[in-house]
Design an enzyme around this catalytic site. Structure first.
Site, PDB file in Angstrom:
ATOM      1  N   HIS A   1      65.823  -0.561   5.851  1.00 33.52           N
ATOM      2  CA  HIS A   1      66.571  -1.473   5.003  1.00 33.52           C
ATOM      3  C   HIS A   1      66.225  -1.241   3.541  1.00 33.52           C
ATOM      4  O   HIS A   1      65.084  -0.985   3.187  1.00 33.52           O
ATOM      5  CB  HIS A   1      66.316  -2.940   5.378  1.00 33.52           C
ATOM      6  CG  HIS A   1      64.978  -3.174   6.009  1.00 33.52           C
ATOM      7  ND1 HIS A   1      64.824  -3.842   7.184  1.00 33.52           N
ATOM      8  CD2 HIS A   1      63.730  -2.801   5.620  1.00 33.52           C
ATOM      9  CE1 HIS A   1      63.539  -3.878   7.505  1.00 33.52           C
ATOM     10  NE2 HIS A   1      62.856  -3.263   6.567  1.00 33.52           N
TER      11      HIS A   1
ATOM     12  N   GLY B   1      62.815  -1.669   0.979  1.00 37.11           N
ATOM     13  CA  GLY B   1      61.548  -1.257   1.566  1.00 37.11           C
ATOM     14  C   GLY B   1      60.676  -2.403   2.035  1.00 37.11           C
ATOM     15  O   GLY B   1      61.123  -3.539   2.197  1.00 37.11           O
TER      16      GLY B   1
ATOM     17  N   GLY C   1      39.540  -8.659   6.006  1.00 37.03           N
ATOM     18  CA  GLY C   1      39.869  -8.021   4.733  1.00 37.03           C
ATOM     19  C   GLY C   1      40.220  -9.055   3.682  1.00 37.03           C
ATOM     20  O   GLY C   1      41.020  -9.968   3.935  1.00 37.03           O
TER      21      GLY C   1
ATOM     22  N   GLU D   1      34.794 -10.027   5.185  1.00 32.15           N
ATOM     23  CA  GLU D   1      34.897  -8.870   4.288  1.00 32.15           C
ATOM     24  C   GLU D   1      33.645  -8.010   4.448  1.00 32.15           C
ATOM     25  O   GLU D   1      32.527  -8.518   4.377  1.00 32.15           O
ATOM     26  CB  GLU D   1      35.033  -9.355   2.836  1.00 32.15           C
ATOM     27  CG  GLU D   1      34.908  -8.289   1.780  1.00 32.15           C
ATOM     28  CD  GLU D   1      35.937  -7.181   1.929  1.00 32.15           C
ATOM     29  OE1 GLU D   1      35.534  -6.015   2.062  1.00 32.15           O
ATOM     30  OE2 GLU D   1      37.151  -7.501   1.921  1.00 32.15           O
TER      31      GLU D   1
ATOM     32  N   VAL E   1      43.334  -4.570   6.294  1.00 36.49           N
ATOM     33  CA  VAL E   1      42.252  -3.659   5.893  1.00 36.49           C
ATOM     34  C   VAL E   1      42.786  -2.402   5.215  1.00 36.49           C
ATOM     35  O   VAL E   1      42.254  -1.316   5.369  1.00 36.49           O
ATOM     36  CB  VAL E   1      41.375  -3.282   7.107  1.00 36.49           C
ATOM     37  CG1 VAL E   1      40.568  -4.474   7.565  1.00 36.49           C
ATOM     38  CG2 VAL E   1      42.232  -2.736   8.256  1.00 36.49           C
ATOM     39  N   GLY E   2      43.852  -2.554   4.454  1.00 28.99           N
ATOM     40  CA  GLY E   2      44.353  -1.416   3.689  1.00 28.99           C
ATOM     41  C   GLY E   2      45.594  -0.792   4.290  1.00 28.99           C
ATOM     42  O   GLY E   2      46.175  -1.309   5.248  1.00 28.99           O
TER      43      GLY E   2
ATOM     44  N   HIS F   1      51.529 -24.535 -28.222  1.00 25.49           N
ATOM     45  CA  HIS F   1      50.755 -25.664 -27.698  1.00 25.49           C
ATOM     46  C   HIS F   1      51.702 -26.781 -27.273  1.00 25.49           C
ATOM     47  O   HIS F   1      52.664 -27.066 -27.980  1.00 25.49           O
ATOM     48  CB  HIS F   1      49.813 -26.185 -28.795  1.00 25.49           C
ATOM     49  CG  HIS F   1      49.066 -27.427 -28.397  1.00 25.49           C
ATOM     50  ND1 HIS F   1      47.948 -27.394 -27.597  1.00 25.49           N
ATOM     51  CD2 HIS F   1      49.295 -28.733 -28.689  1.00 25.49           C
ATOM     52  CE1 HIS F   1      47.511 -28.620 -27.418  1.00 25.49           C
ATOM     53  NE2 HIS F   1      48.311 -29.467 -28.070  1.00 25.49           N
TER      54      HIS F   1
END
Length: 466
Positions: free
Chosen positions: A38, A41, A181, A204, A270-271, A445
């Protein structure tokens, strides 16, 4: 089966691929895109966009739980996970359809199928295992992206062990889950599910979460997540996962001691692994390093006429980096004279958890490692009027300057809306701005962006509001 000739053919219709195609068409090239699934991506259909839709829902959930703080009567917050997912998918579809419109608008030919290099200046396209077209072009851009990496013994089954795709379309809300992860993907899902009420544990293997971020920002985020009830375990290795009927028992190890954790679902984050298989790289001059294609500063591979961009090549693996690479690649092919290689140090990184995290340039530690004498400025959101008024006083802006030249080496932020604000520092780095210009810049501000100004002033001992 059709044989067709083009000036340029792009394999992959993700952010890098479709942007490269649009720029090529703008420059007068006869352009084709080959897309397996599709348009848009992974990012648009199963990544950046639908996850932001989910995270927006979780932000609303958080706000609804804080109604009494704003003078409203408390409500019994309930949600329909099917409708939450349906909205996310609808957002993705709308944008994917939008990319299709852009292809038609720019007169780009789209072939839906799988493509592979098939000789010099040739890309063969198949659909459902049958030949669809043979495309000829002097320039072929590989933009096949990447997929989730899987740990041995903890492979996805779609039911108990999820990748990001499964985590985006849960059939039911799990009561507890483990995220393996703590990079951007893992932390975003951890944040979403925690804010929707699930018990979340993050493990992790490295000593800290969000390991690519400045250590001070990482520590700040860690404390904020734990305050929300998230359990975080660092320096932990995942050793095994035993799937039970309705849950998973994961064995983790830290300091030589093993511990078992039983949860409803596991999200593996995990990548990524580059999609280098089955695209015809064999026998070509294209070099692959740890599943990613090697390129030069203009996205050229070792094979003449073949280029590569996006997640298929080196880090950072970000959609906006892929888009920019696509433009650089195509403009260089077109012979434009003002094409500049991309400086990855000027690519901002954003993580859309709560609180958000964003950064650009060098961390304080990296700057010192490279030999810089640094000046560091910090400004907490608790000193900012707009942040307090919004009920978002939890945050920090940090700047790192070269003490000798005043160059802004890096900027790092955690807190509300920092993913929108980091572009200010990114522009400053791109323009090679020094502390002098930043100090003289007037920030409106009341805005949270005033913390950015104060963090610059703080590096030079001139903080006004803290």
């Amino acid at each position: 089966m059709a044989d067709q000739s083009f000036d340029i053919v792009i394999l992959g219709g993700g952010p890098g691929g479709y942007v490269a195609a649009i720029r090529a068409a703008q420059l007068g090239m006869k352009t084709a895109v080959v897309e397996r699934e599709h348009l848009g991506g992974i990012c648009l259909n199963w990544g950046c966009i639908p996850t932001k839709a989910l995270l927006r829902t979780s932000e609303i959930s958080h706000l609804l739980h804080t109604l009494p703080d704003f003078g409203f009567a408390p409500v019994d917050v309930k949600f329909d996970i099917d409708k939450v997912v349906k909205r996310s998918r609808a957002v993705a579809k709308q944008l994917s359809d939008g990319v299709g419109y852009l292809m038609r608008k720019n007169k780009i030919t789209v072939f839906f199928g799988s493509g592979k290099l098939a000789g010099k200046q040739t890309l063969a396209v198949e659909k459902d295992g049958k030949p669809l077209a043979t495309l000829k072009a002097p320039h072929i851009v590989l933009a096949t992206g990447a997929r989730a990496r899987e740990l041995p013994g903890i492979e996805r089954d779609g039911k108990l062990i999820w990748t990001y795709k499964d985590a985006m379309v849960p059939p039911a809300m799990p009561k507890s889950l483990l995220v393996i992860g703590s990079g951007a993907i893992g932390i975003e899902f951890a944040s979403f599910y925690r804010n929707m009420g699930a018990e979340v544990t993050v493990v992790e293997v490295l000593p800290r979460i969000l390991p690519v971020e400045d250590e001070e920002i990482s520590t700040f985020a860690h404390k904020a997540f734990e305050k929300q009830g998230m359990k975080i375990m660092t320096g932990v290795a995942v050793k095994a996962a035993k799937k039970n009927a309705q849950n998973v028992t994961v064995t983790v190890e830290t300091g030589g001691k093993a511990q078992e954790i039983t949860i409803d679902r596991v999200i593996s984050a995990v990548g990524i692994v580059g999609n280098v298989e089955n695209i015809g790289l064999e026998g070509t001059g294209v070099k692959v390093d740890r599943t990613h294609v090697t390129i030069d500063e203009y996205c050229r591979t070792g094979e003449p006429g073949v280029y590569a961009i996006g997640d298929l090549v080196g880090p950072p693996w970000l959609a906006h980096k892929a888009m920019h690479e696509g433009v650089i690649c195509v403009e260089k092919i077109a012979g434009l004279n003002d094409v500049h290689p991309m400086d990855v140090r000027n690519i901002p990184g954003c993580t859309y958890c709560r609180p958000q995290v964003a950064s650009v340039g060098l961390t304080e530690a990296k700057a010192k490692e490279l030999g810089y004498d640094v000046k560091v400025g910090r400004f907490p959101f608790i000193g900012n009027g707009k942040a307090i008024a919004m009920g978002e006083p939890e945050g920090l802006a940090k700047t790192v300057f070269d003490a000798k030249t005043g160059e802004l080496l890096g900027a790092h932020m955690v807190g509300a809306e920092v993913t929108e604000m980091i572009q200010g520092y990114t522009i400053a780095r791109t323009l090679e701005t020094t502390e002098a210009e930043l100090m003289r810049t007037v920030f409106p501000h009341p805005t949270i962006s005033e913390t950015m100004h104060e963090a610059v002033l703080a590096a030079y001992g001139r903080t006004l509001h803290f």
